[in-house]
Design an enzyme around this catalytic site. Structure first.
Site, mmCIF file in Angstrom:
data_model
loop_
_atom_site.group_PDB
_atom_site.id
_atom_site.type_symbol
_atom_site.label_atom_id
_atom_site.label_comp_id
_atom_site.label_asym_id
_atom_site.label_seq_id
_atom_site.Cartn_x
_atom_site.Cartn_y
_atom_site.Cartn_z
ATOM 1 N N HIS A 143 -7.758 -4.843 -0.668
ATOM 2 C CA HIS A 143 -6.414 -4.750 -0.825
ATOM 3 C C HIS A 143 -5.352 -5.053 0.468
ATOM 4 O O HIS A 143 -4.521 -5.686 0.033
ATOM 5 C CB HIS A 143 -6.500 -3.243 0.187
ATOM 6 C CG HIS A 143 -5.805 -2.202 0.311
ATOM 7 N ND1 HIS A 143 -5.421 -1.833 -0.825
ATOM 8 C CD2 HIS A 143 -5.547 -2.084 1.224
ATOM 9 C CE1 HIS A 143 -4.089 -1.166 -0.755
ATOM 10 N NE2 HIS A 143 -4.119 -0.793 0.591
ATOM 11 N N ASP A 199 -9.867 -4.968 -5.184
ATOM 12 C CA ASP A 199 -9.607 -3.937 -4.096
ATOM 13 C C ASP A 199 -10.506 -2.616 -3.884
ATOM 14 O O ASP A 199 -11.063 -1.895 -5.187
ATOM 15 C CB ASP A 199 -8.409 -3.434 -4.511
ATOM 16 C CG ASP A 199 -7.587 -2.468 -3.661
ATOM 17 O OD1 ASP A 199 -7.947 -2.041 -2.833
ATOM 18 O OD2 ASP A 199 -6.284 -2.372 -3.691
ATOM 19 N N SER A 251 0.898 -1.086 0.756
ATOM 20 C CA SER A 251 -0.885 0.061 0.191
ATOM 21 C C SER A 251 1.160 1.394 0.232
ATOM 22 O O SER A 251 1.664 1.216 -0.961
ATOM 23 C CB SER A 251 -1.049 -0.037 1.338
ATOM 24 O OG SER A 251 -1.692 0.882 0.861
#
Length: 260
Positions: free
Chosen positions: A239, A212, A94
């Site tokens: 995600h 996601d 991320s």
């Protein structure tokens, strides 16, 4: 735990395992490197694992000011230099994927291979992503809603149904609107990786997640396209692929890192 000074920040990092090679795990938005703990055993047979806690994490100390992508990337590179084990393999998730990519761009001599998971180039390229991050940030005064929003966007619907109500509710308490996490989200909104992308030299694997809702997969595909020598893998998860398909994720990462 080693701690180094980088600019005005005090950055601690953990050293786990004693393998011949070195893997640095870069955390995303939130409390810090503890997000990797559940999968450390998947890497420590081969690697000495470095886990920095960057500015905005619970363990780091700094002046509390706005964060920049370059600041966090410099902290990663300073940890690598301090450990004296480069060049390393670098895995980010991320926000950590963006930071790891920037670190590889700024110090290509320190990075052997790079894995960028669920990353993006800039929120300005996707109005959904910009609005989602801005909405999350706007919930800072409502901790329960903040955690629920994070859980709702972080995991795939099938995964949430599979783990059940009690686990879902437990997850909502993980991400809270601490000052550091809010600084991370503000950076999520404003960062732009574009100028650094041409400087990435390390062989790179970009990993996207088709369900996601935090960083829609089109953003991760765009990151892959912007790195012409990168390869790409995709998982049918939300995600946090690390939680939804940990075994398949670690196999994919290790296969890439071990490739000739």
């Amino acid at each position: 735990m080693p701690t180094i000074t980088v600019g005005t920040a005090r950055i601690p990092y953990r050293v786990v395992g004693n393998g011949p090679d070195t893997l640095v795990l870069v955390h995303g938005t939130g409390p810090g490197s503890g997000m990797w703990d559940a999968m450390l055993d998947s890497f420590t047979d081969r690697y000495t694992v470095l886990l920095p806690d960057l500015s905005g994490s619970e363990a780091a100390e700094d002046d509390g000011g706005p964060l920049t992508l370059e600041t966090l990337a410099e902290q990663v590179n300073a940890v690598i230099a301090d450990a004296g084990r480069g060049p390393v393999d670098l895995l980010g998730f991320s926000l950590g994927a963006v930071v790891a990519t920037a670190a590889a761009a700024l110090r290509p001599d320190q990075v052997r291979r790079l894995v960028a998971t669920a990353g993006w180039i800039g929120a300005e390229q996707d109005e959904y992503l910009r609005l989602s991050m801005a909405t999350w940030l706007s919930l800072a005064d409502h901790p329960e809603a903040f955690g629920r929003y994070a859980t709702l966007t972080a995991f795939g619907r099938d995964f949430l149904n599979r783990i059940g109500r009690q686990a879902v509710e437990a997850n909502t308490a993980y991400l809270q609107p601490t000052p550091g996490t809010l600084r991370h989200i503000a950076l999520d909104l404003t960062l732009d990786l574009t100028p650094l992308l041409p400087r990435v030299q390390a062989p790179t694997l970009v990993i996207g997640c088709t369900q996601d809702a935090t960083v829609p997969v089109e953003n991760t595909r765009r990151l892959h396209a912007a790195l012409p020598t990168s390869s790409y893998a995709e998982f049918d998860t939300g995600h946090i692929v690390l939680a939804e398909q940990p075994a398949a994720f670690t196999k994919t990462v290790r296969d890439f890192l071990n490739a000739e």
